[in-house]
Motif scaffolding. Sequence first.
Motif, short mmCIF file in Angstrom:
data_model
loop_
_atom_site.label_atom_id
_atom_site.label_comp_id
_atom_site.label_asym_id
_atom_site.label_seq_id
_atom_site.Cartn_x
_atom_site.Cartn_y
_atom_site.Cartn_z
N SER A 44 0.86 -1.19 0.00
CA SER A 44 0.00 0.00 0.00
C SER A 44 0.89 1.24 0.00
O SER A 44 2.07 1.15 0.33
CB SER A 44 -0.93 0.02 1.23
OG SER A 44 -0.20 0.27 2.41
N PRO A 45 0.33 2.42 -0.35
CA PRO A 45 1.16 3.62 -0.36
C PRO A 45 1.78 3.95 0.99
O PRO A 45 2.94 4.36 1.06
CB PRO A 45 0.17 4.71 -0.80
CG PRO A 45 -0.86 3.99 -1.60
CD PRO A 45 -1.01 2.66 -0.92
N LEU A 46 1.04 3.79 2.08
CA LEU A 46 1.58 4.10 3.40
C LEU A 46 2.66 3.11 3.81
O LEU A 46 3.73 3.50 4.30
CB LEU A 46 0.47 4.09 4.46
CG LEU A 46 0.95 4.29 5.91
CD1 LEU A 46 1.50 5.69 6.10
CD2 LEU A 46 -0.18 4.02 6.89
N ASN A 47 2.42 1.84 3.61
CA ASN A 47 3.34 0.81 4.08
C ASN A 47 4.47 0.52 3.10
O ASN A 47 5.51 0.01 3.49
CB ASN A 47 2.58 -0.48 4.38
CG ASN A 47 1.69 -0.33 5.60
OD1 ASN A 47 2.14 0.01 6.67
ND2 ASN A 47 0.39 -0.55 5.43
N GLY A 48 4.27 0.82 1.84
CA GLY A 48 5.31 0.54 0.86
C GLY A 48 5.59 -0.95 0.72
O GLY A 48 4.67 -1.76 0.63
N MET A 49 6.87 -1.30 0.73
CA MET A 49 7.28 -2.70 0.57
C MET A 49 7.30 -3.42 1.91
O MET A 49 7.73 -2.85 2.92
CB MET A 49 8.67 -2.78 -0.06
CG MET A 49 8.83 -2.04 -1.37
SD MET A 49 7.79 -2.65 -2.71
CE MET A 49 8.55 -4.24 -3.06
#
Length: 224
Positions: free
Chosen positions: A212-217
């Motif tokens: 997700s954009p907030l969590n990234g990878m």
Amino acid sequence: MTKRFLSGLVAGALAVLAGCSGGDGETSAGLSMLKGAFAPKKEAALPNAAQLTALIQKSLHATNQPIVAVALPKRKAIAIMPRIEVNGAYATHGTSARRSLTLKHGMVTATRGFGEDLMSSDVDAALALIRSRRAGTVQRVQRYLDGENQTVALETTCRVTPGGAVRYQSGELDRRAVKVQETCKAQSTRFTNSYQVDAATGRILQAQQWISPLNGMVLIQQLR
């Protein structure tokens, strides 16, 4: 035979996280979670490689369940998560703080308790290519929560490309594996996932996936 408890992915995550702010750690029944990244309150040292290795060893001795090492570099968090539930091909790993992720043959399909969670995924087409180490182009759908707690469905076109052979050593595992890359794109979103897939069973032993954009990878290693 001597086992290596940290391989490149988690060691790399430690390098990314070095010097970052954190919160209190918790240790329960062999499970360790650095949760300060989710709600930073005060300075606390993240574990170095030796300390994380010791936590992994303790976790492996505390349970006979499968265990994964998980790192979220963008959120500055590392966790050791035992398996807590199985539903067919889906295995859920979690912490005592009720943070969890669900894997299908080693691929992340959902998270809970991280913020802007990955609620569900349609990944069967990609998973089939990745597990069989075959090239191809498929569609992937990921549904995650945005900052207003609304579900966003992201459909991407993904190109799966197998790579070379590697030796996977982490926790109790020492396996022959094959590198596989999954490059995905939509109009405004692009990401590249990478995997190490067991050459004999097709199980994903190591994954680096955008969730997700907030969590990234999220970076995941199977330890057992």
